[in-house]
Scaffold this motif. Sequence first.
Motif, mmCIF file in Angstrom:
data_model
loop_
_atom_site.group_PDB
_atom_site.id
_atom_site.type_symbol
_atom_site.label_atom_id
_atom_site.label_comp_id
_atom_site.label_asym_id
_atom_site.label_seq_id
_atom_site.Cartn_x
_atom_site.Cartn_y
_atom_site.Cartn_z
ATOM 1 N N GLN A 129 1.223 -17.634 2.503
ATOM 2 C CA GLN A 129 0.554 -16.436 1.926
ATOM 3 C C GLN A 129 0.911 -14.846 2.330
ATOM 4 O O GLN A 129 0.057 -14.703 3.530
ATOM 5 N N VAL A 130 1.438 -13.642 2.480
ATOM 6 C CA VAL A 130 1.708 -12.843 3.145
ATOM 7 C C VAL A 130 2.441 -11.129 2.068
ATOM 8 O O VAL A 130 2.482 -11.995 0.611
ATOM 9 N N SER A 131 2.263 -10.633 2.151
ATOM 10 C CA SER A 131 2.879 -9.257 2.163
ATOM 11 C C SER A 131 4.181 -9.236 1.708
ATOM 12 O O SER A 131 4.695 -9.287 3.175
ATOM 13 N N PRO A 132 5.083 -8.092 0.724
ATOM 14 C CA PRO A 132 6.226 -7.660 1.308
ATOM 15 C C PRO A 132 6.234 -6.955 2.736
ATOM 16 O O PRO A 132 5.295 -6.737 3.171
ATOM 17 N N PRO A 133 7.838 -7.421 3.374
ATOM 18 C CA PRO A 133 8.106 -6.888 4.240
ATOM 19 C C PRO A 133 7.977 -5.484 4.257
ATOM 20 O O PRO A 133 8.743 -4.495 3.524
ATOM 21 N N ASP A 134 7.828 -4.811 5.915
ATOM 22 C CA ASP A 134 7.766 -3.074 5.795
ATOM 23 C C ASP A 134 9.370 -2.888 6.209
ATOM 24 O O ASP A 134 10.231 -3.855 5.972
ATOM 25 N N ASP A 135 9.335 -1.148 6.788
ATOM 26 C CA ASP A 135 10.332 -0.909 7.046
ATOM 27 C C ASP A 135 11.612 -2.279 8.373
ATOM 28 O O ASP A 135 12.662 -2.118 8.525
ATOM 29 N N PHE A 136 10.404 -2.602 8.455
ATOM 30 C CA PHE A 136 11.190 -3.719 10.148
ATOM 31 C C PHE A 136 10.731 -4.923 9.702
ATOM 32 O O PHE A 136 11.513 -5.221 10.690
ATOM 33 N N SER A 140 2.108 -9.205 6.327
ATOM 34 C CA SER A 140 1.373 -9.235 7.023
ATOM 35 C C SER A 140 0.556 -10.335 5.771
ATOM 36 O O SER A 140 0.327 -10.723 5.312
ATOM 37 N N LEU A 141 -0.048 -11.125 7.302
ATOM 38 C CA LEU A 141 -1.125 -12.197 6.457
ATOM 39 C C LEU A 141 -2.453 -11.950 5.925
ATOM 40 O O LEU A 141 -3.656 -12.792 4.784
ATOM 41 N N GLY A 142 -2.341 -10.720 5.876
ATOM 42 C CA GLY A 142 -3.935 -9.974 5.139
ATOM 43 C C GLY A 142 -4.915 -10.320 4.869
ATOM 44 O O GLY A 142 -5.300 -10.702 6.124
ATOM 45 N N PRO A 167 -2.526 -7.656 0.180
ATOM 46 C CA PRO A 167 -2.781 -6.713 0.626
ATOM 47 C C PRO A 167 -2.381 -6.345 2.583
ATOM 48 O O PRO A 167 -2.600 -7.328 3.245
ATOM 49 N N ARG A 168 -1.682 -5.974 2.749
ATOM 50 C CA ARG A 168 -1.507 -5.229 4.447
ATOM 51 C C ARG A 168 -2.145 -4.431 5.097
ATOM 52 O O ARG A 168 -2.358 -3.994 5.209
ATOM 53 N N LEU A 287 -9.047 -2.885 1.551
ATOM 54 C CA LEU A 287 -9.149 -3.473 3.323
ATOM 55 C C LEU A 287 -7.089 -2.893 3.027
ATOM 56 O O LEU A 287 -6.076 -3.050 4.128
ATOM 57 N N HIS A 288 -6.357 -2.689 2.187
ATOM 58 C CA HIS A 288 -5.009 -2.097 2.136
ATOM 59 C C HIS A 288 -4.795 -0.831 3.548
ATOM 60 O O HIS A 288 -5.310 0.022 2.856
ATOM 61 N N ASP A 289 -3.974 -0.985 3.911
ATOM 62 C CA ASP A 289 -2.951 -0.167 4.896
ATOM 63 C C ASP A 289 -4.793 0.346 5.573
ATOM 64 O O ASP A 289 -4.519 1.618 6.041
#
Length: 301
Positions: A129-136, A140-142, A167-168, A287-289
């Motif tokens: 399970q992962v967070s949505p992708p960032d701009d690149f 994140s496996l959170g 969370p990322r 925890l997020h960012d």
Amino acid sequence: MATTSYWADNYVEKKTTGKAAIRRIRPGQRIFIGSSCGEPQHLVSELYLASGQYTDIEIVRIMALESTPLSLIAEKTHDQGLNIRSFYLGSGKPSALAKYKRFITPINLSAIPRLFKSRKLPIHVALIQVSPPDDFGWMSLGISVDVTLSAALSADLVIAQVNPQMPRVLGRSFIHVNDVDVIVEFNEPLLTVGEMPELEATNMIASHIKRLVDDGSTIQIGLGATAKAILSVLSDKNDLGIHSQFLMDPIMHLVSKGVITNRKKGYNEGKIVASNAMGTRDFYEYLHDNPSIEFFPSDYV
């Protein structure tokens, strides 16, 4: 394995439903499932529904909260349809663990990533399970980096549940879209751990341990009521650091009080270092960012 191209195009091409993703699993394969509160519940639920179609499936995990009773399937089929290999007992009452004790394979958590990467225990399918992708294109496996990252990077087939509620987290927690084979977008609440009971025995243990913790110490903490009690009595300490497999809610409170600063760790100074988190929704939002917290695989932590 996944091919390399523009990640955004790859992401769209790889999107499918949970049901279709699970159909790619074959009899006789070994399946890794993301750990503890980071378990991809939707994918596990789809696996549970399709379990009658499989034989000789082995589930590998380090700890599960059994949101879907895979252990029950293993018991009913006498391990013919599905068997489970768990590397970690977790924190709980022995009587509650005894029923499924036969599924446990004792091993140091730090040794598991090498076991996967060396293919001494090959992983055929990883459900993560992962967070949505960032701009690149990085996801994140959170709250579940631990052995999940090594399982994903060494698996023949990686199925990722992309959940915006994950969370990322920073550190070595990321996997790229190009390194994932199947994308399943599914928004659902993460598994949480509620308030733990306050017990006289755990409070007594905590009071003894408190005297052994000096200002400026770096601590590793486990899970459960005892760990919570220990953290709760450290509020008058100064400049504590955290380097621990697991994080839980009381850590957040000690940071807000200025007790945990990570200034005197001597390694990863200024950072809380961990590989897994179990707690409340508020804790996951914390925890997020968060630049003061970094997650790493278990062989680093």
